[in-house]
Scaffold this motif. Structure first.
Motif, mmCIF file in Angstrom:
data_model
loop_
_atom_site.group_PDB
_atom_site.id
_atom_site.type_symbol
_atom_site.label_atom_id
_atom_site.label_comp_id
_atom_site.label_asym_id
_atom_site.label_seq_id
_atom_site.Cartn_x
_atom_site.Cartn_y
_atom_site.Cartn_z
ATOM 1 N N ALA A 1 -2.319 -0.975 -9.096
ATOM 2 C CA ALA A 1 -1.141 -0.024 -9.111
ATOM 3 C C ALA A 1 -0.493 -0.134 -9.839
ATOM 4 C CB ALA A 1 -1.744 0.625 -7.990
ATOM 5 N N LEU A 2 0.574 -1.370 -8.774
ATOM 6 C CA LEU A 2 1.437 -1.964 -8.593
ATOM 7 C C LEU A 2 1.504 -1.944 -10.558
ATOM 8 C CD1 LEU A 2 2.611 -3.335 -5.359
ATOM 9 C CD2 LEU A 2 3.027 -0.929 -6.537
ATOM 10 N N GLN A 3 0.623 -2.433 -10.516
ATOM 11 C CA GLN A 3 1.386 -3.164 -12.144
ATOM 12 C C GLN A 3 0.923 -2.598 -13.313
ATOM 13 O OE1 GLN A 3 1.605 -6.423 -13.033
ATOM 14 N NE2 GLN A 3 1.986 -5.629 -14.961
ATOM 15 N N GLN A 4 0.378 -1.722 -13.057
ATOM 16 C CA GLN A 4 -0.038 -0.271 -14.466
ATOM 17 C C GLN A 4 1.030 0.965 -13.927
ATOM 18 O OE1 GLN A 4 -3.018 1.461 -12.685
ATOM 19 N NE2 GLN A 4 -3.808 2.313 -14.622
ATOM 20 N N HIS A 5 1.281 0.838 -12.435
ATOM 21 C CA HIS A 5 2.592 1.757 -12.671
ATOM 22 C C HIS A 5 3.909 0.943 -13.570
ATOM 23 C CE1 HIS A 5 5.800 3.969 -11.077
ATOM 24 N NE2 HIS A 5 5.172 5.104 -11.513
ATOM 25 N N ARG A 6 4.238 -0.477 -13.575
ATOM 26 C CA ARG A 6 4.833 -1.017 -13.765
ATOM 27 C C ARG A 6 5.522 -0.802 -15.401
ATOM 28 N NH1 ARG A 6 3.882 -5.316 -11.121
ATOM 29 N NH2 ARG A 6 5.158 -6.218 -8.923
ATOM 30 N N ILE B 1 -15.694 -7.205 -9.230
ATOM 31 C CA ILE B 1 -14.642 -7.206 -9.090
ATOM 32 C C ILE B 1 -13.541 -8.068 -11.036
ATOM 33 C CG2 ILE B 1 -12.141 -8.136 -8.558
ATOM 34 C CD1 ILE B 1 -13.235 -7.706 -6.159
ATOM 35 N N LYS B 2 -13.453 -7.353 -11.925
ATOM 36 C CA LYS B 2 -12.794 -8.215 -13.199
ATOM 37 C C LYS B 2 -11.739 -8.463 -13.063
ATOM 38 C CE LYS B 2 -12.233 -6.492 -17.816
ATOM 39 N NZ LYS B 2 -11.504 -5.635 -17.995
ATOM 40 N N GLY B 3 -12.021 -10.114 -13.307
ATOM 41 C CA GLY B 3 -10.974 -11.144 -13.447
ATOM 42 C C GLY B 3 -11.211 -12.136 -12.544
ATOM 43 N N ILE B 4 -12.285 -12.366 -11.620
ATOM 44 C CA ILE B 4 -12.688 -13.066 -10.517
ATOM 45 C C ILE B 4 -13.983 -13.631 -11.015
ATOM 46 C CG2 ILE B 4 -13.934 -12.944 -8.412
ATOM 47 C CD1 ILE B 4 -11.710 -11.592 -6.986
ATOM 48 N N GLY B 5 -13.804 -14.977 -11.341
ATOM 49 C CA GLY B 5 -15.354 -15.563 -11.959
ATOM 50 C C GLY B 5 -16.067 -16.912 -10.263
ATOM 51 N N LEU B 6 -17.315 -16.912 -10.390
ATOM 52 C CA LEU B 6 -18.050 -16.721 -10.269
ATOM 53 C C LEU B 6 -17.790 -18.311 -9.612
ATOM 54 C CD1 LEU B 6 -20.537 -13.999 -9.477
ATOM 55 C CD2 LEU B 6 -18.423 -14.071 -8.869
ATOM 56 N N ILE C 1 -6.471 -5.612 -1.633
ATOM 57 C CA ILE C 1 -5.584 -6.361 -2.548
ATOM 58 C C ILE C 1 -6.066 -6.013 -4.330
ATOM 59 C CG2 ILE C 1 -4.640 -8.650 -2.684
ATOM 60 C CD1 ILE C 1 -5.550 -9.754 0.093
ATOM 61 N N VAL C 2 -6.714 -6.534 -4.290
ATOM 62 C CA VAL C 2 -6.730 -5.974 -6.155
ATOM 63 C C VAL C 2 -6.458 -5.102 -5.956
ATOM 64 C CG1 VAL C 2 -8.165 -6.027 -7.512
ATOM 65 C CG2 VAL C 2 -8.620 -7.959 -6.971
ATOM 66 N N VAL C 3 -6.627 -3.449 -5.516
ATOM 67 C CA VAL C 3 -6.287 -2.269 -6.279
ATOM 68 C C VAL C 3 -4.860 -2.737 -5.511
ATOM 69 C CG1 VAL C 3 -6.653 -0.113 -4.844
ATOM 70 C CG2 VAL C 3 -8.544 -1.105 -4.905
ATOM 71 N N ASP C 4 -4.400 -2.414 -4.431
ATOM 72 C CA ASP C 4 -2.911 -2.443 -4.744
ATOM 73 C C ASP C 4 -2.428 -2.672 -5.310
ATOM 74 O OD1 ASP C 4 -2.909 -1.068 -1.680
ATOM 75 O OD2 ASP C 4 -2.675 -2.937 -1.118
ATOM 76 N N GLU C 5 -2.433 -4.585 -5.867
ATOM 77 C CA GLU C 5 -1.517 -4.468 -7.491
ATOM 78 C C GLU C 5 -1.838 -4.436 -8.620
ATOM 79 O OE1 GLU C 5 0.064 -8.062 -6.975
ATOM 80 O OE2 GLU C 5 -0.236 -7.646 -4.193
ATOM 81 N N GLY D 1 0.830 -0.794 -0.033
ATOM 82 C CA GLY D 1 -0.330 0.132 -0.114
ATOM 83 C C GLY D 1 0.380 0.871 0.143
ATOM 84 N N ASP D 2 1.919 1.262 0.539
ATOM 85 C CA ASP D 2 3.233 2.559 0.892
ATOM 86 C C ASP D 2 3.278 2.464 -0.827
ATOM 87 O OD1 ASP D 2 2.293 3.057 3.691
ATOM 88 O OD2 ASP D 2 3.989 1.445 3.740
#
Ligand SMILES: Cc1ncc(COP(=O)(O)O)c(C=O)c1O
Length: 497
Positions: free
Chosen positions: A484-489, A377-382, A478-482, A48-49
């Motif tokens: 954001a990091l992916q987008q930044h990468r 949540i896009k990416g989660i299948g029910l 968790i998804v928001v964190d991941e 998150g930081d």
């Protein structure tokens, strides 16, 4: 408690955020402990930081000291474990323990003291009263009033047939195979994704399990692929109603009829599930249930065979009781087994059956909330839900699409575990496992894909909607964190690429 190895958690202040991200995957607890040249801890860094820093235009090449949290809470190495635990709370999930020179020497985690199990039994009804009654009456072995009561309660819940208690779900399946005459030289068709017991019993009966891929909609045996697996040696099909979703039984029964095969329904995970309005278990020749502690109802260990065929039930009763004649004491008609359930286990079963409607009702609410929240949540299948099925969701199971979600199944599971939330991966395909050929049997693509992506979330009978909410909030975070990091990468990659 042994001290934890923090070597993958500690980084110098000058390490880059990129290095920190890599370390976060390796270390424990999802935190980096940032230390100065003397090893003194100066700050703490989480996913998150890093995300917040990147959103403020930091770069992955920036030093961790620019993004770390300097006002972290730590514990003193000379304090007791109880004192450390009292410092944990909703905002403090990881407590670094520092020595007299402020160097990190250990860590205490929220997940060590608080855990939401993937499933646990609910025993707060008449369970205790009935078990004590068995003890008071000294009927503690496999005779006594609760055995009949449990079997009757089961039959009336299923709405027909006869039932016979067994010592486990595994012995129920084995008994069914033996009673149906399946033995050496025979083949039994089993889905590639199930708990290993479904295949083990076939092997223990002297026969060979033949695996068939699963269907991507129901996650259960794919009827369209069964016929190709039928050989002159095939004697039976074992559809498994996986995670509470019934198999397409009309299609299975049509193939069974065409090739004169027996059908043994493995209902270990599906008490209460319905196929076109009929309860799972009574569609095939025999249905087998499990009452292990993680199942919809429990008797500790235990199982049940059910059938509309009274003669088959009679034969299973004899085989279950050492093969002894019902008419003549100690007279063995065949070499049978002791697969009986005790009266104490049945007492638990009776108390659990008194509550089955409540258990299933609560599950519906839990599933409704999970679906509503996670469906966004896009990416989660029910979980699977065929039109004709009532899925009782033994374990509420999702799929994780790494590309869309920005995190793969295993990382999501470990991040949830850091928050004290237990999950389980979907069963690995049987054909890949050492006991059944280690992959020499070819590819089962649907099973392999589900096994890579499927994740079972907490689904206890007693789980509260607040707990479900907590699981959903944690996944969202968790998804928001991941992401954001992916987008930044990605954007960093574009800049440098
Ligand atoms: C699909 C399936 N079949 C069989 C079994 C075996 O049941 P038990 O553990 O009661 O022997 C289980 C559960 O553990 C199961 O999930």
């Amino acid at each position: 408690m042994d001290k934890k190895d923090l070597s993958d958690n500690i980084l110098p202040l000058t390490a880059t955020l990129e290095a920190a991200m890599r370390q976060l995957d390796k270390g424990i607890g999802g935190v980096i402990l940032c230390v100065d040249l003397t090893g003194k801890m100066q700050g703490m860094l989480t996913d998150g930081d890093i995300r917040r820093a990147l959103l403020k235009d930091a770069s992955l090449n920036d030093a961790v000291q620019d993004a770390m949290n300097r006002s972290f809470v730590s514990g003193n190495a000379s304090a007791t474990r109880a004192e450390h635990i009292s410092q944990l709370g909703s905002n403090i999930r990881q407590l670094p323990i520092l020595d007299a020179e402020d160097r990190p020497v250990d860590m205490v985690s929220w997940a060590e003291i608080w855990r939401m199990p993937v499933t646990e039994p609910s025993l707060g009804g008449n369970e205790m009263k009935y078990v004590v009654d068995c003890i008071d009456s000294v009927w503690v072995s496999s005779q006594g009033g609760y055995i009949d009561k449990f079997q009757q309660a089961f039959v009336s819940f299923l709405g027909g047939g006869d039932a016979l208690c067994t010592s486990s779900g595994t012995t129920a399946l084995h008994l069914a195979l033996i009673a149906l005459g399946i033995g050496p030289g025979d083949e039994v068709i089993v889905p590639d994704i199930t708990f290993g017991a479904s295949a083990n019993v076939v092997i223990h009966a002297g026969a060979t399990p033949v695996f068939v891929d699963i269907d991507s909609v129901t996650w259960t045996i794919d009827p369209e692929k069964i016929e190709a697996a039928v050989t002159p040696k095939t004697k039976a099909i074992m559809p498994v109603h996986l995670y509470g979703h019934p198999c397409d039984m009309d299609a299975v029964m049509a193939i069974a009829e065409k090739y004169q095969l027996k059908v043994i329904e493995d209902c270990a995970e599906s008490l209460g599930a319905e196929y076109k309005g009929d309860k799972a278990g009574l569609v095939g020749d025999v249905g087998c249930f499990s009452f292990f502690a993680n199942k919809v109802i429990t008797t500790g260990e235990g199982g049940m065979v059910v059938s509309k065929n009274a003669a088959l039930i009679e034969r299973m009763a004899i085989l279950r009781d050492h093969g002894m004649s019902k008419q003549r004491r100690y007279w063995h008609l065949e070499a049978g087994y002791n697969y009986r359930m005790t009266n104490m286990q049945a007492a638990l079963g009776v108390a659990q059956m008194e509550r089955i409607s409540d258990f299933l009702c609560r599950r519906e609410k839990v599933v409704e909330l999970y679906n509503r929240r996670l469906g966004k949540i896009k990416g989660i299948g029910l979980p699977p839900a065929a039109k004709w099925a009532k899925n009782i969701h033994w374990l509420y199971s999702i799929t994780v699409d790494k590309e869309q979600l920005g995190i793969d199944r295993d990382r999501l599971a470990s991040r949830l575990m850091e928050e004290g939330i237990e999950t389980r991966p979907v069963f690995p395909p049987l054909h890949l496992q050492p006991a059944y050929g280690s992959g020499r049997l070819g590819r089962f693509m649907v099973a392999e894909q589900l096994a890579d992506r499927g994740l079972c979330l907490p689904t206890s009978n007693g789980i509260s909607l607040d707990d479900v909410d907590r699981v959903c909030v944690t996944i969202e975070k968790i998804v928001v964190d991941e992401r954001a990091l992916q987008q930044h990468r990605d954007t960093q990659g574009m800049k440098t690429g």
